[in-house]
Design a protein around this motif. Structure first.
Motif, short mmCIF file in Angstrom:
data_model
loop_
_atom_site.label_atom_id
_atom_site.label_comp_id
_atom_site.label_asym_id
_atom_site.label_seq_id
_atom_site.Cartn_x
_atom_site.Cartn_y
_atom_site.Cartn_z
N LEU A 135 0.82 -1.21 0.00
CA LEU A 135 0.00 0.00 0.00
C LEU A 135 0.86 1.26 0.00
CD1 LEU A 135 -3.02 -0.76 2.37
CD2 LEU A 135 -3.09 -0.26 -0.08
N GLN A 136 1.89 1.32 0.86
CA GLN A 136 2.70 2.54 0.88
C GLN A 136 3.42 2.76 -0.45
OE1 GLN A 136 4.80 3.70 4.37
NE2 GLN A 136 6.34 4.87 3.28
N PRO A 137 4.14 1.74 -1.01
CA PRO A 137 4.79 2.00 -2.31
C PRO A 137 3.79 2.33 -3.42
CG PRO A 137 5.07 -0.29 -1.65
CD PRO A 137 4.55 0.43 -0.47
N ALA A 138 2.61 1.73 -3.40
CA ALA A 138 1.61 2.05 -4.43
C ALA A 138 1.15 3.49 -4.31
CB ALA A 138 0.41 1.10 -4.32
N ASN A 139 0.87 3.93 -3.08
CA ASN A 139 0.45 5.32 -2.88
C ASN A 139 1.56 6.30 -3.20
OD1 ASN A 139 -2.40 5.56 -1.76
ND2 ASN A 139 -1.59 3.94 -0.46
N VAL A 140 2.80 5.95 -2.84
CA VAL A 140 3.92 6.83 -3.17
C VAL A 140 4.10 6.93 -4.68
CG1 VAL A 140 6.44 7.03 -3.07
CG2 VAL A 140 5.15 6.52 -1.00
N LEU A 141 3.97 5.80 -5.38
CA LEU A 141 4.13 5.79 -6.83
C LEU A 141 3.07 6.67 -7.50
CD1 LEU A 141 5.96 4.45 -8.94
CD2 LEU A 141 4.30 2.60 -9.11
N LEU A 142 1.84 6.57 -7.03
CA LEU A 142 0.77 7.42 -7.57
C LEU A 142 1.04 8.89 -7.26
CD1 LEU A 142 -2.30 5.20 -6.63
CD2 LEU A 142 -1.63 5.85 -8.95
N SER A 143 1.55 9.17 -6.07
CA SER A 143 1.86 10.55 -5.70
C SER A 143 2.99 11.12 -6.56
CB SER A 143 2.25 10.63 -4.22
OG SER A 143 1.15 10.34 -3.40
N LEU A 144 4.02 10.31 -6.81
CA LEU A 144 5.12 10.77 -7.65
C LEU A 144 4.65 11.06 -9.07
CD1 LEU A 144 8.00 8.40 -6.49
CD2 LEU A 144 7.80 10.85 -6.06
N MET A 145 3.79 10.18 -9.57
CA MET A 145 3.24 10.42 -10.91
C MET A 145 2.42 11.70 -10.92
SD MET A 145 -0.01 10.07 -12.44
CE MET A 145 -0.80 8.75 -11.52
N ARG A 146 1.56 11.86 -9.92
CA ARG A 146 0.73 13.06 -9.86
C ARG A 146 1.59 14.32 -9.75
NH1 ARG A 146 -1.97 11.66 -5.75
NH2 ARG A 146 -0.75 12.78 -4.18
N SER A 147 2.63 14.24 -8.92
CA SER A 147 3.50 15.39 -8.74
C SER A 147 4.23 15.74 -10.03
CB SER A 147 4.52 15.10 -7.64
OG SER A 147 3.88 14.76 -6.44
N SER A 148 4.73 14.72 -10.73
CA SER A 148 5.45 14.96 -11.98
C SER A 148 4.55 15.65 -13.00
CB SER A 148 5.96 13.64 -12.56
OG SER A 148 6.83 12.99 -11.65
N MET A 149 3.32 15.18 -13.12
CA MET A 149 2.38 15.79 -14.05
C MET A 149 2.03 17.21 -13.62
SD MET A 149 2.10 13.47 -16.27
CE MET A 149 2.28 11.69 -16.46
N THR A 150 1.91 17.41 -12.30
CA THR A 150 1.51 18.72 -11.81
C THR A 150 2.61 19.74 -11.94
OG1 THR A 150 0.12 17.53 -10.20
CG2 THR A 150 0.38 19.88 -9.87
N ILE A 151 3.87 19.30 -11.97
CA ILE A 151 4.97 20.23 -12.23
C ILE A 151 4.88 20.78 -13.64
CG2 ILE A 151 7.47 20.40 -12.54
CD1 ILE A 151 7.77 18.34 -10.31
N LEU A 152 4.65 19.89 -14.59
CA LEU A 152 4.66 20.28 -16.00
C LEU A 152 3.38 20.98 -16.42
CD1 LEU A 152 6.21 20.13 -18.69
CD2 LEU A 152 5.11 17.92 -19.10
N GLY A 153 2.25 20.48 -15.95
CA GLY A 153 0.95 20.95 -16.43
C GLY A 153 0.70 22.43 -16.29
N PRO A 154 0.81 23.02 -15.07
CA PRO A 154 0.53 24.45 -14.93
C PRO A 154 1.46 25.34 -15.75
CG PRO A 154 0.47 23.36 -12.80
CD PRO A 154 1.00 22.36 -13.76
N SER A 155 2.74 24.97 -15.83
CA SER A 155 3.67 25.79 -16.61
C SER A 155 3.31 25.76 -18.10
CB SER A 155 5.10 25.29 -16.41
OG SER A 155 5.51 25.49 -15.08
N VAL A 156 3.02 24.55 -18.60
CA VAL A 156 2.62 24.44 -20.01
C VAL A 156 1.32 25.19 -20.24
CG1 VAL A 156 1.88 22.84 -21.80
CG2 VAL A 156 3.82 22.25 -20.34
#
Length: 411
Positions: A135-156
């Motif tokens: 559960l922890q690695p799955a939630n961390v993986l989803l968070s990392l993916m969300r964070s990566s997308m959220t870094i790029l999305g607003p700037s673009v």
């Protein structure tokens, strides 16, 4: 950390969420500046944003029961299709120049209704996709993916708003919803047996309410977030773009601020991929205290670099809470009640958001933009401290995996 991707259903769910978040992270800033293109009034912006959040508060409880009754993947797929169609309609109006505030209010309200029904299903699906010890690695993986997308999305999105207008980012969001629904077809969750199926939703809602009110740490945190979310959405997300557009920060600078916040998510997600988070709610609420800093910074300066730094630190804090909250819920609430528990959590957390979105515009007219944002940031810090006075919040431990000596009870 990558072990959960070996599970076929989680892998397809991960891909589906990734695609969806590509558009969603662009859509938030695009919708804000689409509204400001039609009207530069902070009250008009607050009205459109409230049109999304009011249906979320109204239909969240039904969403929890629907997810438990009809299957979480099926509900998420249907909601993705409907959300995609509403976003494409908004994009078409904005791109054509025909958009009026009432158009945006109606279509955003429809989008909020769909989001409210899908949210409990999204929140409760992860434990059905991976073994409990992942559960922890799955939630961390989803968070990392969300964070990566959220870094790029607003700037673009900020670049697109300046270059070609906000409608195109909204169009991308609509298309990604449809693609996400198709990818989710690869996720398979065994149907859960339901004993004594009931026609009425009321008994199931009552069961969820009993779990919610009987879990002290749950209702204490949710009560705090009724105020915290109203402050954040009203002061930072509603007044922030208005202040940015009328100052040296600008639209692109606002996109950079949101991207910095997401960079904080990503950095802390990487840290949490290596650290087992003990006392998830204690550290989570301490992390939320850091999220008051961007509001304090925005309320005292329009120096973009200062606000970016505060947003980065605040994002790190939010990521700690996000993981802590998901672990607390997934490890301590029975699976057959999880979506309903999440629906009461979301209802309590979101019910005051429209109040903040509608109230902060007029408050800013009377007291000034920066002054209103600053006071909201200071009150935010006080509310976090009040939540931490609860012993149930401070002392909640991690639950041991099934079969482990001293495993905590679930339910």
């Amino acid at each position: 950390m990558l072990d959960p991707l070996r599970e076929r259903s989680f892998r397809f769910y991960f891909l589906s969420r990734s695609v969806n978040l590509v558009g969603t992270t662009m859509a938030g800033i695009s919708l804000v500046f689409a509204v400001l293109e039609v009207s530069d009034s902070p009250t008009a912006l607050g009205t459109v944003l409230a049109a999304h959040s009011i249906p979320m508060a109204v239909f969240l409880l039904a969403g929890g029961v629907i997810a438990d009754r009809f299957g979480r993947t099926r509900v998420i797929q249907a909601c993705n299709v409907l959300a995609g169609l509403t976003q494409l309609a908004i994009a078409a109006l904005v791109i054509s120049g025909a958009a009026e505030i009432w158009h945006l209010v109606v279509l955003t309200a429809l989008n909020g209704t769909v989001a409210s029904i899908s949210m409990p299903a999204l929140a409760g699906i992860v434990p059905a996709l991976v073994p409990r010890d992942q559960l922890q690695p799955a939630n961390v993986l989803l968070s990392l993916m969300r964070s990566s997308m959220t870094i790029l999305g607003p700037s673009v999105a900020g670049v697109l708003v300046v270059a070609v207008g906000p409608g195109w980012a909204l169009a991308v969001d609509g298309a990604t919803y449809l693609l996400a629904a198709a990818l989710l077809l690869g996720a398979r969750i065994p149907p859960r047996e339901r004993i004594g199926e009931q026609e009425s939703m009321l008994p199931e809602l009552r069961e969820g309410w009993q779990v919610f009110t009987g879990t002290r740490w749950l209702w204490v945190v949710v009560l705090g977030f009724m105020v915290l979310n109203a402050l954040e959405q009203g002061a930072f997300n509603t007044l922030g773009p208005v202040l940015a557009k009328g100052s040296a920060i600008g639209e692109h600078g606002w996109g950079l601020i949101l991207s910095a916040e997401a960079a904080g998510f990503l950095v802390m997600g990487l840290v949490l991929s290596r650290v087992r988070l003990q006392r998830p709610l204690l550290w989570g609420m301490l992390g939320m205290g850091l999220y008051g800093l961007p509001m304090v910074a925005l309320g005292t300066t329009t120096e973009t670099a200062v606000v970016i730094a505060a947003a980065f630190v605040g994002g790190m804090g939010v990521e700690v809470f996000s993981l802590g909250w998901n672990l607390a819920m997934q490890e301590n609430i029975a699976d057959d009640m999880l979506s309903r528990a999440y629906s009461y959590d979301a209802l309590g957390s979101f019910v005051a958001i429209p109040v903040g979105q509608l109230a902060f515009g007029p408050l800013a007219v009377v007291f000034g933009l920066q002054q209103t944002i600053l006071v909201a940031g200071l009150v935010y810090l006080v509310v976090v401290a009040l939540v931490l006075t609860s012993r149930a919040v401070r002392t909640l431990p991690r639950a041991a995996a099934p079969g482990t000596v001293g495993a905590a009870p679930v339910g």
